[in-house]
Design an enzyme around this catalytic site. Structure first.
Site, PDB file in Angstrom:
ATOM      1  N   GLU A  94       0.835  -1.194   0.000  1.00 28.82           N
ATOM      2  CA  GLU A  94       0.000   0.000   0.000  1.00 28.82           C
ATOM      3  C   GLU A  94       0.878   1.255   0.000  1.00 28.82           C
ATOM      4  O   GLU A  94       1.998   1.237   0.514  1.00 28.82           O
ATOM      5  CB  GLU A  94      -0.903   0.006   1.246  1.00 28.82           C
ATOM      6  CG  GLU A  94      -1.931  -1.118   1.198  1.00 28.82           C
ATOM      7  CD  GLU A  94      -2.912  -1.115   2.371  1.00 28.82           C
ATOM      8  OE1 GLU A  94      -4.061  -1.520   2.144  1.00 28.82           O
ATOM      9  OE2 GLU A  94      -2.551  -0.716   3.487  1.00 28.82           O
ATOM     10  N   CYS A 107       3.600   8.635   0.858  1.00 28.77           N
ATOM     11  CA  CYS A 107       4.221   7.701   1.794  1.00 28.77           C
ATOM     12  C   CYS A 107       4.402   6.370   1.068  1.00 28.77           C
ATOM     13  O   CYS A 107       3.421   5.776   0.610  1.00 28.77           O
ATOM     14  CB  CYS A 107       3.314   7.535   3.019  1.00 28.77           C
ATOM     15  SG  CYS A 107       3.912   6.308   4.193  1.00 28.77           S
ATOM     16  N   CYS A 114       7.154  -6.889   6.890  1.00 27.99           N
ATOM     17  CA  CYS A 114       8.360  -6.353   7.541  1.00 27.99           C
ATOM     18  C   CYS A 114       8.911  -7.382   8.523  1.00 27.99           C
ATOM     19  O   CYS A 114       8.165  -7.941   9.320  1.00 27.99           O
ATOM     20  CB  CYS A 114       8.014  -5.058   8.273  1.00 27.99           C
ATOM     21  SG  CYS A 114       9.442  -4.334   9.121  1.00 27.99           S
ATOM     22  N   CYS A 118       7.279  -5.180  14.886  1.00 22.44           N
ATOM     23  CA  CYS A 118       6.902  -4.362  16.044  1.00 22.44           C
ATOM     24  C   CYS A 118       5.515  -4.765  16.543  1.00 22.44           C
ATOM     25  O   CYS A 118       4.602  -5.016  15.750  1.00 22.44           O
ATOM     26  CB  CYS A 118       6.926  -2.882  15.684  1.00 22.44           C
ATOM     27  SG  CYS A 118       8.571  -2.321  15.219  1.00 22.44           S
ATOM     28  N   CYS A 121       2.321  -2.734  15.212  1.00 18.94           N
ATOM     29  CA  CYS A 121       2.268  -2.359  13.797  1.00 18.94           C
ATOM     30  C   CYS A 121       1.613  -3.450  12.951  1.00 18.94           C
ATOM     31  O   CYS A 121       2.016  -4.614  13.009  1.00 18.94           O
ATOM     32  CB  CYS A 121       3.690  -2.083  13.301  1.00 18.94           C
ATOM     33  SG  CYS A 121       3.788  -1.794  11.531  1.00 18.94           S
ATOM     34  N   SER A 219      12.872   5.467  14.832  1.00 16.43           N
ATOM     35  CA  SER A 219      11.786   5.039  15.706  1.00 16.43           C
ATOM     36  C   SER A 219      12.371   4.524  17.016  1.00 16.43           C
ATOM     37  O   SER A 219      13.070   3.516  17.026  1.00 16.43           O
ATOM     38  CB  SER A 219      10.984   3.922  15.023  1.00 16.43           C
ATOM     39  OG  SER A 219      10.372   4.425  13.857  1.00 16.43           O
ATOM     40  N   ASN A 295      -2.203   4.354  16.424  1.00 12.04           N
ATOM     41  CA  ASN A 295      -3.320   4.177  15.501  1.00 12.04           C
ATOM     42  C   ASN A 295      -3.782   2.733  15.585  1.00 12.04           C
ATOM     43  O   ASN A 295      -3.009   1.833  15.301  1.00 12.04           O
ATOM     44  CB  ASN A 295      -2.892   4.461  14.057  1.00 12.04           C
ATOM     45  CG  ASN A 295      -2.616   5.936  13.823  1.00 12.04           C
ATOM     46  OD1 ASN A 295      -3.313   6.789  14.340  1.00 12.04           O
ATOM     47  ND2 ASN A 295      -1.577   6.220  13.052  1.00 12.04           N
TER      48      ASN A 295
HETATM   49  N1  SAH Z   1       9.926   0.606   9.452  1.00 11.11           N
HETATM   50  C1  SAH Z   1      10.137   1.987   9.617  1.00 11.11           C
HETATM   51  C2  SAH Z   1       9.231   2.841   8.754  1.00 11.11           C
HETATM   52  C3  SAH Z   1       7.789   2.435   8.647  1.00 11.11           C
HETATM   53  S1  SAH Z   1       6.801   2.647  10.055  1.00 11.11           S
HETATM   54  C4  SAH Z   1      10.017   2.375  11.076  1.00 11.11           C
HETATM   55  O1  SAH Z   1       9.551   1.573  11.862  1.00 11.11           O
HETATM   56  O2  SAH Z   1      10.446   3.479  11.418  1.00 11.11           O
HETATM   57  C5  SAH Z   1       6.630   4.419  10.200  1.00 11.11           C
HETATM   58  C6  SAH Z   1       6.286   4.889  11.625  1.00 11.11           C
HETATM   59  O3  SAH Z   1       4.989   4.433  12.020  1.00 11.11           O
HETATM   60  C7  SAH Z   1       7.261   4.327  12.666  1.00 11.11           C
HETATM   61  O4  SAH Z   1       7.703   5.323  13.551  1.00 11.11           O
HETATM   62  C8  SAH Z   1       6.382   3.332  13.381  1.00 11.11           C
HETATM   63  O5  SAH Z   1       6.844   3.064  14.654  1.00 11.11           O
HETATM   64  C9  SAH Z   1       5.043   3.986  13.349  1.00 11.11           C
HETATM   65  N2  SAH Z   1       3.948   3.060  13.658  1.00 11.11           N
HETATM   66  C10 SAH Z   1       3.895   1.739  13.441  1.00 11.11           C
HETATM   67  N3  SAH Z   1       2.716   1.217  13.860  1.00 11.11           N
HETATM   68  C11 SAH Z   1       2.005   2.254  14.382  1.00 11.11           C
HETATM   69  C12 SAH Z   1       0.699   2.382  14.945  1.00 11.11           C
HETATM   70  N4  SAH Z   1      -0.112   1.336  15.063  1.00 11.11           N
HETATM   71  N5  SAH Z   1       0.306   3.596  15.359  1.00 11.11           N
HETATM   72  C13 SAH Z   1       1.103   4.681  15.183  1.00 11.11           C
HETATM   73  N6  SAH Z   1       2.331   4.628  14.646  1.00 11.11           N
HETATM   74  C14 SAH Z   1       2.783   3.425  14.230  1.00 11.11           C
HETATM   75 FE1  SF4 Z   2       8.414  -2.793  10.464  1.00 11.56          FE
HETATM   76 FE2  SF4 Z   2       8.194  -1.967  12.981  1.00 11.56          FE
HETATM   77 FE3  SF4 Z   2       8.356  -0.171  10.997  1.00 11.56          FE
HETATM   78 FE4  SF4 Z   2       6.142  -1.690  11.315  1.00 11.56          FE
HETATM   79  S1  SF4 Z   2       6.924  -0.151  12.710  1.00 11.56           S
HETATM   80  S2  SF4 Z   2       7.179  -1.250   9.399  1.00 11.56           S
HETATM   81  S3  SF4 Z   2       7.057  -3.639  11.994  1.00 11.56           S
HETATM   82  S4  SF4 Z   2       9.915  -1.657  11.619  1.00 11.56           S
END
Ligand code: SAH
Ligand code: SF4
Length: 348
Positions: A94, A107, A114, A118, A121, A219, A295
């Site tokens: 997406e 974006c 991934c 996390c 996520c 992050s 979120n």
């Molecule tokens: N993998 C990279 C980039 C993609 S995620 C990373 O983790 O930085 C982009 C941002 O969205 C990251 O800071 C991540 O922690 C955040 N994120 C992931 N899941 C989330 C959620 N459910 N609510 C809010 N932010 C979220």
């Molecule tokens: Fe991957 Fe974590 Fe970034 Fe989600 S927040 S895209 S699981 S690194």
């Protein structure tokens, strides 16, 4: 028959080399590049100032990796649009377009799923399928650029914050960025591009040597390694001290302020004591904290703290000398917000 290669996977020097090896004149590479990256051609037939023989040869061996959405979903009130791109091997990602004042931000995703996993996520929850190629990454931006152009607008910013961990798909990500940045074509300034990483230390160090003025977002999500290991599992390979040292090296090399992202999860990492610990960690650094209230997405076991608490957390950081802002939630109603992207759930 071998599937044709994607022309978007080539850098400018690679395109030059290809055309030279075909015996073409040196300026042809520039023409093909301009058609592809500046005029956003939809096919080789559009490249009208090229000799027919060259257009035919390109079309026989290459395709112009045009991505067409398999599904799309918009929030007209907010001006946010999410699209699903499906690839021939059956996987999909997406990407999201956000409109805010004059800004048009895309974006993009860098991986299908991934591997970091996390806990909060939706992308992490779907596991990891494969890396995207440079062309598949840049192609997401070109798709929106074409759509915007039809309305007399253009992409002003790119955030590499979609599905996947960009620094675990380093070569393709940096190549896509360089191609988008190249002034002969798309010409998007590096300062308008942000790469977000979960803290892949070798990738951050390598990025600091690229001589690109990209914005780096790291992050963090926790002020200590024990909690961080629970929230950002694979990233525990790189302890916080190493992540911060790498980010400092990036700030030194580029002179750019690093953004630290911190997802706020009620009752997990949003205590005011945790805000103070975070401030101790970051004080004195060329840093800025971007708080992202959680979120929700199906199956994720967390809740978002209320607005008053988010503000209290932010003020605690400010009081302790660390600059902080709260990220406005965009696209949440269409599951296009941070951490909500997931190509296994059918949009719409
Ligand atoms: N993998 C990279 C980039 C993609 S995620 C990373 O983790 O930085 C982009 C941002 O969205 C990251 O800071 C991540 O922690 C955040 N994120 C992931 N899941 C989330 C959620 N459910 N609510 C809010 N932010 C979220
Ligand atoms: Fe991957 Fe974590 Fe970034 Fe989600 S927040 S895209 S699981 S690194």
């Amino acid at each position: 028959m071998m599937p044709r290669q994607d022309l978007l996977d080539l850098s400018f020097p690679e395109l030059e080399e290809l055309l030279t090896s075909w015996g073409e004149l040196a300026f042809r590479a520039r023409q093909v590049w301009e058609w592809t990256w500046r005029h956003l051609a939809c096919g080789f037939a559009d490249m009208t100032n090229l000799p027919c023989a060259l257009r035919d040869r390109l079309a026989e061996t290459y395709r112009l990796g045009i991505l067409t959405p398999a599904a799309r979903q918009g929030d007209p009130e907010e001006g946010t649009e999410k699209v699903l791109f499906a690839f021939p091997d059956g996987v999909a990602v997406e990407a999201v377009l956000m409109r805010e004042d004059g800004r048009r931000t895309v974006c993009v995703s860098t991986q299908v799923g991934c591997p970091i996993g996390c806990a909060f996520c939706a992308t992490g929850a779907m596991g990891y399928r494969r890396d995207l190629s440079a062309g598949e990454i840049a192609g997401q931006v070109l798709h929106f650029a074409r759509e915007l152009r039809a309305r007399g607008e253009q992409v002003t910013h790119v955030v590499v914050m979609g599905m996947g961990e960009p620094l675990l798909n380093y070569e393709a990500t940096v190549k896509a960025i360089r191609n988008l940045n190249d002034r002969r074509g798309f010409g998007l300034g590096a300062r308008r591009i942000t790469v977000s990483t979960a803290g892949v230390v070798p990738g951050i160090l390598r990025l600091s040597e690229e001589a690109l003025q990209l914005n780096l977002a790291v992050s963090l999500h926790a002020p200590d390694d024990a909690l961080r290991a629970e929230l950002v599992p694979l990233a525990m390979r790189w302890p916080l001290a190493d992540v911060l040292a790498a980010a400092d090296a990036y700030a030194r090399a580029t002179g750019r302020r690093v953004t630290y992202e911190y997802v706020l999860l009620a009752g997990v990492n949003d205590g005011l004591d945790q805000a103070r610990a975070l401030a101790r960690l970051l004080r004195g650094r060329l840093a800025h904290v971007n708080l992202i209230p959680f979120n929700p997405a199906p199956g994720l076991p967390f809740t978002r703290p209320d607005e008053a608490h988010v503000d209290a957390f932010r003020r605690e950081l400010l009081r302790h000398g660390v600059d902080a802002t709260v990220r406005r939630s965009r696209g949440v109603r269409i599951l296009a917000g941070c951490g909500q992207l997931c190509s296994q759930r059918r949009p719409g």
